[in-house]
Design a protein around this motif. Structure first.
Motif, PDB file in Angstrom:
ATOM      1  N   THR A  72       0.812  -1.218   0.000  1.00 43.44           N
ATOM      2  CA  THR A  72       0.000   0.000   0.000  1.00 43.44           C
ATOM      3  C   THR A  72       0.847   1.270   0.000  1.00 43.44           C
ATOM      4  O   THR A  72       0.442   2.283  -0.563  1.00 43.44           O
ATOM      5  N   ALA A  76       0.414   3.789  -2.858  1.00 48.18           N
ATOM      6  CA  ALA A  76       0.072   5.182  -2.544  1.00 48.18           C
ATOM      7  C   ALA A  76       0.822   6.144  -3.445  1.00 48.18           C
ATOM      8  O   ALA A  76       0.280   7.174  -3.875  1.00 48.18           O
ATOM      9  N   THR A 215      -1.827   4.503   4.849  1.00 50.05           N
ATOM     10  CA  THR A 215      -1.965   4.082   3.443  1.00 50.05           C
ATOM     11  C   THR A 215      -2.744   2.783   3.310  1.00 50.05           C
ATOM     12  O   THR A 215      -3.455   2.585   2.324  1.00 50.05           O
ATOM     13  N   LEU A 218      -6.257   4.182   3.275  1.00 49.09           N
ATOM     14  CA  LEU A 218      -6.572   5.090   2.172  1.00 49.09           C
ATOM     15  C   LEU A 218      -6.583   4.404   0.813  1.00 49.09           C
ATOM     16  O   LEU A 218      -7.493   4.622   0.003  1.00 49.09           O
ATOM     17  N   VAL A 219      -5.552   3.586   0.532  1.00 43.70           N
ATOM     18  CA  VAL A 219      -5.405   3.020  -0.809  1.00 43.70           C
ATOM     19  C   VAL A 219      -6.587   2.135  -1.204  1.00 43.70           C
ATOM     20  O   VAL A 219      -7.183   2.325  -2.269  1.00 43.70           O
ATOM     21  N   SER A 366      -2.361  10.504  -0.648  1.00 47.92           N
ATOM     22  CA  SER A 366      -1.650   9.233  -0.450  1.00 47.92           C
ATOM     23  C   SER A 366      -0.337   9.232  -1.226  1.00 47.92           C
ATOM     24  O   SER A 366       0.660   8.660  -0.772  1.00 47.92           O
TER      25      SER A 366
END
Length: 500
Positions: A72, A76, A215, A218-219, A366
């Motif tokens: 990730t 990102a 991350t 978020l990812v 990100s």
């Protein structure tokens, strides 16, 4: 200033077109053949290793970030505004055929990504947060060329955490301003810039583990949101899908073009934009790949190859289909994010512009975090001084603020060319060290054929020096896992003894 920008654009174009891209393609083909098409043959292994249990230390804590968290972090950085703006530009310039060459570049580049990330794992070192490494480290330890590692580190620091992060911040500011209709408000960029800079500071001053924890949330979130948005658009234009696929494959070869030179332009546009997006061979993603705690270097090589596919075959393809099913006539299409935004609004209405703005914020923020980590790993390669690292973190936050309030054209042109030099430096290194990566792959596949979960120790590569970790099985798998294995082995022996 315009003359400087024009010179930088010309210099960057020539570097990429005549030097970097041919080297990328030729090396990618060579790695594909020598590895037995590893990027296709071991796709099931990529998914298996992505969810591997993280080896733990004597204190019971994970030795470093997990394979998924390293994935990730790199995703990102890979999955950024370029997946929306870059694909839009590629299609506007090269037509639907450019998408085919982006796909092909991702497949060929998958082999390069496997080589560079496997090498980064092999030559990684321990630090207070776990592990770190990357091209600078395998240049120093594998090639015995610290000067080359420092050169690469300096180029990467200038390019990713400073130049590209400021550009991502600029995109956030422009998108938010346009969404709320505040383009004429002189104070708004400062408000947005300060907010983004503070968010960045809260994460980056927490170290790699905090970056990884952010991350890994978020990812997947931004990818899922964008995927759902794209599927809705494609579903509403489902009748156009067969035509779009036909255009991608036929126009890739210039069959529908009048001018013969158009074929070369389509190829160059697709290949270049594809590499900018998935970063295969650039030397950026291995910095994240090296941070993972895994039991064999090949595992992270496979995971990072999956990252290339995630970026191009999923996220970039979503953008391509949104545009191509919604905008049949590309003759007067705008470039970049505007093309994607127009395609969404024409299908879903004005609310989709707000949804895209949220996704762009997640993508850009990100990317700032991923870019930061790449720089941190290379700062620590140059010097262990913690004061320098604190200064670097402060400068990154200031670069994010500055990028939010100043123009971006000159910075982009400069970073574009510098990234070409970075890629060329890394490609030379992995070409020289690729023999070691092939030996790693052979060791991994041998252990898998024996039905084992591969574990690597440095005595399995006799003659290779500069390996700082991988001392023995205890240090690789972790004392807890090794004790469990011994207990299971003892139970198995007792069972056999009872049966006899």
């Amino acid at each position: 200033m315009d003359a400087v920008n024009e010179w930088l654009v010309t210099w960057g174009d020539n570097l990429w077109t005549w030097i970097v891209l041919p080297v990328v393609v030729l090396l990618g083909i060579y790695f594909t053949v020598r590895s037995g098409v590893v990027q296709f043959r071991l796709i099931p292994e990529m998914f298996r290793t992505l969810t591997d249990k993280t080896p733990r230390g004597e204190d019971g804590r994970p030795q470093s970030v997990s394979a998924f968290q390293a994935f990730t972090i790199s995703a990102a950085s890979r999955v950024g505004v370029g997946n929306i703006a870059g694909v839009g530009t590629a299609i506007a310039l090269g037509g639907p055929g450019a998408v085919f060459w982006m796909w092909l570049m991702a497949f060929v580049g998958g082999a390069s990504s496997f080589i560079e990330s496997s090498l980064a794992q092999l030559f990684k070192i321990r630090d207070s947060d776990g592990f770190r490494g990357g091209p600078a480290y395998y240049m120093e330890r594998g090639l015995k060329a610290r000067w080359m590692g420092i050169l690469f580190a300096v180029i990467l620091i200038v390019c990713f955490p400073f130049a590209f992060s400021s550009l991502q911040a600029n995109t956030i500011t422009a998108t938010v301003s346009a969404t709320i209709g505040g383009e004429t408000l002189a104070w708004l960029p400062w408000v947005i810039g300060i907010a983004v800079a503070l968010l960045t500071a809260l994460v980056v001053f927490g170290g790699v583990r905090r970056i990884a924890s952010v991350t890994q949330t978020l990812v997947p979130l931004m990818a899922l949101a964008y995927l759902l948005l794209g599927l809705v658009v494609v579903g509403l234009h489902i009748d156009r899908l067969p035509v779009v696929f036909a255009e991608i494959f036929t126009q890739a070869w210039g069959f529908n073009e009048v001018v013969g030179a158009a074929f070369g332009y389509i190829v160059l546009t697709g290949v270049r934009r594809g590499m900018f997006s998935n970063e295969a061979g650039l030397g950026s993603a291995p910095n994240a790949g090296a941070s993972a705690a895994v039991t064999h270097p090949v595992k992270q090589g496979l995971v990072q190859t999956l990252g290339v596919y995630f970026d191009t075959f999923l996220v970039c393809s979503i953008t391509a289909f949104i545009i191509l099913v919604s905008v049949p006539d590309l003759s007067s299409a705008t470039r970049g994010i505007g093309l994607t935004q127009d395609a969404l609004v024409s299908t879903l209405g004005s609310w989709s512009s707000i949804a895209l703005s949220v996704i762009i914020f997640l993508l850009a923020f990100s990317s700032i975090l991923g870019n930061y980590y790449y720089g941190e790993s290379n700062i620590e390669f140059i010097t262990p001084n913690r004061g320098v690292l604190t200064g670097y973190r402060t400068l990154v936050v200031l670069a994010v603020l500055a990028g939010s309030v100043v123009g971006a054209d000159l910075v982009w042109s400069f970073a574009d060319g510098v990234m070409g030099l970075m890629a060329l430096t890394n490609l030379i290194a992995i070409a020289l060290l690729s023999g070691i990566a092939f030996r790693l792959l052979k060791d991994y596949t041998r252990q898998r054929r024996e039905g084992r979960d591969p574990v690597f120790t440095r005595d399995r590569l006799p003659g290779v020096t500069g390996i700082a970790v991988w001392e023995n099985e205890l240090s690789v798998t972790g004392p807890i896992d090794l004790t469990t294995k011994r207990r299971q082995s003892a139970k198995h022996r007792d069972h056999l003894h009872t049966e006899s």
